[in-house]
Design an enzyme around this catalytic site. Structure first.
Site, short mmCIF file in Angstrom:
data_model
loop_
_atom_site.label_atom_id
_atom_site.label_comp_id
_atom_site.label_asym_id
_atom_site.label_seq_id
_atom_site.Cartn_x
_atom_site.Cartn_y
_atom_site.Cartn_z
CG HIS A 1 51.00 75.65 15.56
ND1 HIS A 1 49.73 75.61 15.06
CD2 HIS A 1 51.33 76.95 15.61
CE1 HIS A 1 49.29 76.83 14.86
NE2 HIS A 1 50.23 77.67 15.19
CE1 TYR B 1 52.15 81.66 12.45
CE2 TYR B 1 52.26 79.68 13.78
CZ TYR B 1 51.64 80.87 13.46
OH TYR B 1 50.52 81.25 14.11
NE ARG C 1 42.89 64.36 9.37
CZ ARG C 1 44.02 64.16 10.01
NH1 ARG C 1 44.05 63.41 11.07
NH2 ARG C 1 45.13 64.68 9.58
CG PHE D 1 43.99 73.41 7.51
CD1 PHE D 1 43.97 72.91 6.22
CD2 PHE D 1 43.68 72.56 8.56
CE1 PHE D 1 43.63 71.59 5.98
CE2 PHE D 1 43.35 71.23 8.33
CZ PHE D 1 43.32 70.75 7.03
CG HIS D 2 41.17 74.11 2.75
ND1 HIS D 2 41.04 73.09 3.66
CD2 HIS D 2 41.58 73.51 1.60
CE1 HIS D 2 41.36 71.94 3.08
NE2 HIS D 2 41.68 72.16 1.83
#
Lengths: 171, 58, 597
Positions: free
Chosen positions: C236, C240, C451, C388-389
């Site tokens: 995680h 960042y 996936r 997350f894209h």
């Protein structure tokens, strides 16, 4: 430290938003009673699954009037039993473990979803409604034929369930 | 184009600007964003998630 | 004043040796971007069933591993070290301590990534007995070739030396400027690297203590929950680590391009301190659905995660306010009318603004991901890559590309070949990602897993909402294709730029903030204090879960095998020799857990 008044307003709103999100999740836990997969089940030897009382014969078992337990084994590249047949309007607890690598156990389009980690038993309890058919997918990459790893969950009427059982559905 | 802005940005007028500039447009935009976030969350959590089959209760 | 260093001279004029490093890092980054994009287009067409002729569904996972590692680790990190080198040297207005050390870490990172990359790509051919089809997360007991892990370790060590390079340069500057505040960009670099040391220590331990020895056959088995938890300890904060350079650009470069300047330097420092403190003790939110981890630990992780929204929400305000200030300097008026007075024809500006807009959307799906029980709905569905894209795939990647249009002339003295192509490129990325990511989120709610080479199943059909599965597949394929086109435009434009002659007069100055560093409490610059608190929070969040996991499954796992096996038979003797000592460690850990309880 100088902070503009508008920014203070936004900071306060942000904190309220965070509390609202945490409050929603807490409501889900105490209102509808949603519980997380947890550490309630003790660890298991993945090499010894074939001798395990629950997992040597993956199956659905009645444990109360409307309560059932499903012992499910995930392994490259399928689920046992397949299909998993449970009666409608009952409480079903899934115990899912892996014989090899990390898998996922997801009843597609529903909230029944858990990781399946070798050495651990995932326990989730769901309440079934009307008869329906669902697909089960492995949603964690588990090897070269991962995309072929699927199963079926059949929620059938009580009479059909009893009939199937008497008919010797020996999954 | 860098030249003009650079002239603007001499350090002397820094403190003066701080008091003058109220980012009301920013507050408006971010307020709209806030409303969208809250409404989307209410939909996804209370309607979509809690309304699905096979709620996990244990 | 350090912010005003450039004057008429570009970074390349002032610091030619450092500019070479920055160029090399950025080029390494864009090489990884190109490779990642090639695998991306193959996957998007394969997964959606549009075209499956190029690779087999088994090789899809080789491709997916390459896509993840090249983009999430290589593209991001090489850009980061290039940008940070520029930012430290520019804002301190002094060269790095020793450029040989700088090239050493660059060489280590490049060598490590090459090793890992070869081990992955070897999976496409049977000629080499080597593969690493373990995806970006390398969950044991799936096993990669030892070179995969060794390369990762070398890469991480290289990044650690890069961090040390920045810290030492800052310390040298501090001796010369004992009373000055840390310049904002350097402050951002140092807090980010401090976070990186804490975060990457866990994955380094996982690789060096467990996975690499295991892949060499020195140990028989590992504890899959333990290595997974150590991965997410790192996994995680690493997001960042990707994001912080984008934030650095939004805070320090975007306001300038907008024609204004940063609204508040102190708040920018507060935001970076919050990230240092809160990025790491949240990793268990990736394991909400893991058996063997108590619900209480998951709840603590959720609380930390939700408060991690705070620095991003503050950033949204500060950055937009800085842009609004710029617009009003340009004559913008009205409640929202100023939006039309911004330099929308500048690809650097438009790209970063669109990236920020996508990040706002990603903020929503991130809130859902952070919610503990709602994770049942979206865990491991394609919703997650949809999320997350938006974040790393757009907020970070598009910001990097957009910033390149501004930064590249500063480090090369060459103007961008075509700013119009640049503008088209950033817009195409935005449109492509809007299509692809939106459809991925929608498919996720239908229950479509992430996936997988073939998300369609023989035994059942997905429910229909927000458009059916097939229709959403078409959107994903179109979106993915546009993203590939955008990458080609970006790389092509850059290659043509490299052919441009050098010119003078490209220097751009970064103006000081409206509310400058003097408004920030000095304690914010006390990095030792913040690192200390961050470590305490990490111990509070992870000591008990890790102890419980080791206590349950053992340090080396409850009888889990190896898939596939590499060297095990040949090295059995070694393993037998190593087992007693490891057994002793396990016993010690177990008794430690008893004491804690």
């Amino acid at each position: 430290m100088h902070i503009h008044a508008y920014e203070k307003v936004w900071l306060a709103a942000s904190v309220l938003l965070i509390l609202f999100l945490l409050g929603s999740v807490t409501y889900g836990a105490v209102g509808p009673g949603i519980a997380m997969v947890s550490d309630g089940e003790s660890a298991i030897d993945p090499g010894g699954i074939d001798e395990d009382e629950r997992f040597s014969e993956p199956r659905v078992e009645q444990v109360g009037e409307t309560e059932y337990e499903a012992y499910v084994v995930a392994r490259q590249f399928g689920f046992q039993p397949d299909p998993i047949v449970v009666p409608a309007n009952s409480t079903v607890t899934f115990y899912v473990t892996s014989a090899d690598v990390i898998h996922g156990f997801e009843v597609a389009g529903t909230n029944a979803n858990t990781m399946v980690v070798p050495g651990e038993v995932a326990e989730i309890t769901v309440e079934t409604d009307a008869p329906a058919e669902y697909g089960i997918v492995c949603n964690e990459y588990c090897g070269a034929a991962h995309h072929g790893m699927e199963g079926k969950l059949e929620v059938v009427s009580q009479s059909e369930f009893d009939g199937g059982r008497n008919g010797g559905d020996g999954e | 184009m860098g030249r003009n802005e650079a002239a603007h940005a001499s350090a002397s007028d820094v403190s003066g600007d701080t008091e003058e500039f109220d980012p009301i447009g920013t507050l408006t935009l971010i307020g709209i964003y806030f409303v969208i976030l809250v409404l989307s969350w209410v939909y996804i959590y209370y309607i979509e998630f809690l309304g699905r089959d096979l709620i996990v209760v244990g | 004043m350090s912010e005003a260093i450039e004057g008429d001279r570009t970074f390349a004029d002032e610091f030619p040796a450092e500019a070479r490093v920055v160029r090399a890092a950025l080029l390494g980054s864009f090489l990884a971007l190109t490779l990642g994009a090639v695998f991306g287009i193959i996957q998007t067409l394969h997964r959606t069933g549009v075209f499956r002729g190029l690779i087999s569904s088994t090789d899809y996972y080789t491709s997916l591993t390459a896509h993840g590692v090249f983009l999430a680790l290589s593209f991001t990190t090489f850009f980061l070290v290039g940008l940070f080198t520029w930012a430290v040297v520019r804002s301190l207005d002094r060269p790095l301590i020793d450029i040989r050390i700088t090239w050493t870490w660059y060489g280590l990172m490049a060598a490590g990534m090459t090793m890992t990359g070869i081990s992955i790509l070897a999976g496409f051919t049977d000629a080499l007995d080597m593969s690493a089809d373990v995806l970006f997360t390398f969950y044991a007991p799936l096993q990669a070739h030892p070179m995969f892990y060794a390369g990762l370790a070398v890469f991480i060590v290289g990044s650690w030396i890069a961090g040390a390079d920045y810290f030492r340069t800052w310390l040298a500057w501090k001796r010369e400027h004992p009373d000055d505040r840390i310049p904002l960009q350097t402050f951002m670099v140092l807090t980010t690297m401090a976070m990186w040391y804490i975060a990457s220590s866990a994955v380094a331990a996982s690789v060096l203590v467990f996975l690499l020895p295991w892949s060499l056959g020195l140990i028989d088995q590992v504890n899959p929950t333990l290595t997974r938890t150590l991965f997410w300890f790192f996994g995680h904060p690493v997001v960042y680590f990707w994001l912080m350079p984008a934030y650095l650009l939004w805070y320090t470069v975007l306001p300038k391009i907008a024609g204004g300047r940063l609204f508040s330097d102190p708040l920018a420092r507060v935001v970076f301190v919050l990230f240092l403190l809160l990025s790491t003790p949240v990793g268990i939110h990736h394991q909400y659905l893991d058996p063997g981890i108590a619900e209480g630990f998951k709840f603590i992780s959720m609380t930390n995660t939700m408060f991690l929204l705070l620095p991003s929400l503050l950033t949204a305000f500060t950055v937009v306010a800085s842009v609004e200030y710029g617009a009003r300097q340009r004559g913008g008026t009205g409640l929202l009318g100023w939006l039309t007075d911004l330099p929308w024809r500048d690809p650097a500006f438009t790209g970063m603004m669109l990236a920020g807009l996508m990040f706002a959307a990603g903020g929503f799906s991130g809130m859902v991901n952070a919610g503990m029980n709602i994770n049942y709905m979206i865990h491991n569905t394609i919703w997650v890559p949809g999320h997350f894209h938006l974040t790393v795939g757009t907020a970070v990647a598009l910001t990097f590309m957009a910033a390149t249009y501004w930064l590249w002339p500063q480090i090369t003295n060459k103007p961008i070949y075509s700013r119009s192509i640049g503008l088209v490129q950033v817009v195409v990325w935005f449109v492509g990602m809007a299509l692809m990511s939106n459809a991925m989120h929608a498919q996720g709610i239908l229950g479509v897993p992430r996936r997988t080479a073939e998300p369609e199943y023989s035994g059942f059909d997905y429910p229909v909402m927000f458009g059916g599965f097939e229709e959403l597949n078409v959107q994903i394929a179109i979106g993915g294709t546009l993203l590939f086109v955008s990458t080609v435009l970006f790389v092509g434009n850059l290659v043509l730029t490299m052919g441009n002659p050098k010119v003078s007069g490209l220097a751009e100055e970064l103006p000081p903030a409206l509310s400058g560093p003097d408004d920030a409490p000095r304690v914010l610059d006390n990095l030792g204090l913040w690192v200390g608190i961050a470590l305490v929070l990490v111990v509070l969040a992870y000591a008990l879960p890790l102890a419980a996991i080791i206590n349950r499954g053992g340090l080396l796992g409850p009888g889990v095998g190896t898939y596939p096996v590499w060297f095990a038979p040949a090295l059995d003797a070694l393993a037998n020799a190593a087992t007693p000592s490891l057994g002793a460690i396990t016993d010690a850990a177990a008794s430690l857990v008893e004491v804690i309880r």
